[in-house]
Write a protein that holds these residues in place. Structure first.
Motif, PDB file in Angstrom:
ATOM      1  N   ALA A 107     -98.556   8.935 -39.104  1.00 15.90           N
ATOM      2  CA  ALA A 107     -99.758   8.134 -39.369  1.00 15.90           C
ATOM      3  C   ALA A 107    -100.719   8.893 -40.280  1.00 15.90           C
ATOM      4  CB  ALA A 107    -100.447   7.771 -38.063  1.00 15.90           C
ATOM      5  N   SER A 150     -99.747   8.702 -43.980  1.00 15.27           N
ATOM      6  CA  SER A 150    -100.230   7.416 -44.523  1.00 15.27           C
ATOM      7  C   SER A 150     -99.415   6.902 -45.702  1.00 15.27           C
ATOM      8  CB  SER A 150    -101.707   7.526 -44.925  1.00 15.27           C
ATOM      9  OG  SER A 150    -102.516   7.836 -43.812  1.00 15.27           O
ATOM     10  N   GLN A 157     -96.015   4.760 -46.873  1.00 18.94           N
ATOM     11  CA  GLN A 157     -95.020   3.810 -46.400  1.00 18.94           C
ATOM     12  C   GLN A 157     -93.740   3.854 -47.209  1.00 18.94           C
ATOM     13  OE1 GLN A 157     -96.955  -0.020 -46.412  1.00 18.94           O
ATOM     14  NE2 GLN A 157     -98.753   0.771 -45.334  1.00 18.94           N
ATOM     15  N   GLU A 160    -105.580  10.185 -51.930  1.00 20.07           N
ATOM     16  CA  GLU A 160    -105.744  10.473 -50.501  1.00 20.07           C
ATOM     17  C   GLU A 160    -107.185  10.264 -50.025  1.00 20.07           C
ATOM     18  OE1 GLU A 160    -103.088  13.539 -48.661  1.00 20.07           O
ATOM     19  OE2 GLU A 160    -103.011  14.313 -50.709  1.00 20.07           O
ATOM     20  N   VAL A 205    -107.174   8.201 -46.794  1.00 26.45           N
ATOM     21  CA  VAL A 205    -106.244   8.598 -45.740  1.00 26.45           C
ATOM     22  C   VAL A 205    -107.025   8.992 -44.481  1.00 26.45           C
ATOM     23  CG1 VAL A 205    -104.530  10.320 -45.086  1.00 26.45           C
ATOM     24  CG2 VAL A 205    -104.464   9.309 -47.357  1.00 26.45           C
ATOM     25  N   GLY A 206    -106.504   8.564 -43.336  1.00 23.24           N
ATOM     26  CA  GLY A 206    -107.197   8.803 -42.075  1.00 23.24           C
ATOM     27  C   GLY A 206    -107.514  10.255 -41.815  1.00 23.24           C
ATOM     28  N   ALA A 240    -100.065   4.823 -50.427  1.00 23.30           N
ATOM     29  CA  ALA A 240     -99.124   4.283 -49.449  1.00 23.30           C
ATOM     30  C   ALA A 240     -97.877   3.712 -50.102  1.00 23.30           C
ATOM     31  CB  ALA A 240     -99.810   3.207 -48.603  1.00 23.30           C
TER      32      ALA A 240
END
Length: 358
Positions: free
Chosen positions: A36, A39, A41, A272, A275-276, A304
């Motif tokens: 996660a 980030s 996919q 980024e 990004v979390g 992503a």
């Protein structure tokens, strides 16, 4: 004095997208929280994941992105007077990728440069192109960021069972992708690129990313005896700790150089930036500055869908934003490139003038 304007962009990524399920099948899973945090996919590789065979090249991707950018600008290759390529993964130590692009475009003569500043390189290149155009030295420049990272990843998993691959070696395979992006800069009147900035702030700090092999750091025979001829080492913890510091400095410095208030920027491209883990780290370190807060909702990237692709990131993300209608004439766009090898950043702002291609 002529103004340097971005008049076209282009992007290229090779093959079909490789999703996280495919990466897991060849290198094993990541913990859910780590996945996660990454980030990403999907990503694109210029190698065949099954065999490691090269299906493209760094210069080949750069040429494709360049042609796309020139087409979007309505220009011919013969009009290009300066080519600047930023890459950390060239086809060869020599000749430079810039000259391979020059040859492929059919240009017998033009000025060429190559920058080895990784993710910050294309933004540095834009500022060089701006300077040359404002000085009246040239009319048209082609800036390219191109990266072929997958060949350095292949030795990690080829002929190796996923269960035997260490967790720290899996992370880069989930992160990195290949591709190229290009930007055409041309002399015009009115608005355009503003003054940029760049700085390396890791003079005595350990490199966050270290690509080892194929250079002259050790005797070739010694390199050949290494477990991997080319080894990409990522200090995930170090990068996570210091990247937010670097990005915060880059943002403030870039806005100051451009004489632009954060509130007046319509968009800010920071790889980024959404990004979390980045936002969490900024918050924990007390780095959510007024500039960051003012730009919330206006920071963009396409990480992503592309993977972390080094020098290609800024021009690729910009191309996507322009072609999808996000970036429009009359808007103020801030571009920031960052690099964790030795902590380099570069920033430049543009008063956007180019209509999106049909």
């Amino acid at each position: 004095m002529p103004k340097a304007q971005i008049v076209g962009t282009g992007g290229y990524q090779p093959g079909e997208p490789i999703d996280n399920a495919m990466i897991e099948s060849i290198v094993g899973p990541l913990p859910e929280d780590v996945l996660a945090g990454v980030s990403i996919q999907q990503r694109y590789w210029m190698i065949d994941p099954a065999t490691g065979e090269h299906l493209d090249s760094n210069s080949g991707m750069a040429v494709k992105a360049a042609r796309s950018a020139l087409e979007s600008a309505g220009l011919e290759a013969a009009q290009v007077e300066l080519i600047i390529v930023a890459t950390g993964t060239p086809d060869y130590p020599l000749p430079p990728v810039a000259n391979l692009v020059q040859e492929a475009l059919g240009l017998e003569e033009c000025a060429t440069m190559e920058l080895r500043s990784a993710g910050s390189g294309p933004v540095q290149a834009l500022d060089i192109a701006r300077t040359w155009i404002e000085q009246g030295r040239i009319t048209t420049a082609l800036v390219i960021g191109s990266e072929a990272i997958s060949p350095a990843l292949a030795p990690v998993f080829l002929k190796t069972e996923p269960a035997k691959i260490r967790m720290r070696d899996r992370v880069p395979l989930y992160m990195f992708g290949d591709g190229a992006g290009a930007i055409v800069v041309r002399a015009g009147e009115g608005e355009g690129l503003r003054q940029g900035t760049t700085r390396a702030i890791g003079g005595s700090r350990k490199a966050g990313i270290h690509a080892i092999g194929g250079g002259t750091h050790a005797p070739i025979l010694t390199q050949q005896r290494s477990k991997r001829m080319v080894d990409l080492r990522v200090d995930v913890v170090g990068a996570g700790d210091f990247t937010p510091v670097m990005v915060t400095k880059a943002l403030a410095d870039s806005l100051a150089a451009a004489d632009l208030a954060a509130e007046d920027a319509d968009w800010c491209l920071i790889p980024e930036g959404n990004v979390g883990w980045m936002l969490d780290s900024l918050n924990e370190a007390g780095l959510l500055t007024p500039e960051w807060l003012a730009l919330q909702g206006r920071i963009f990237d396409d990480l992503a869908q592309t993977g972390a692709c080094g020098c290609a990131a800024v021009p690729l993300f910009l191309d996507h934003a322009w072609r999808t209608g996000m970036v429009k004439p009359g808007q103020k766009v801030l571009l920031i490139g960052v690099e964790a090898t030795k902590w380099i950043y570069a920033g430049i702002a543009c008063d956007w003038t180019a209509e999106a291609p049909a």
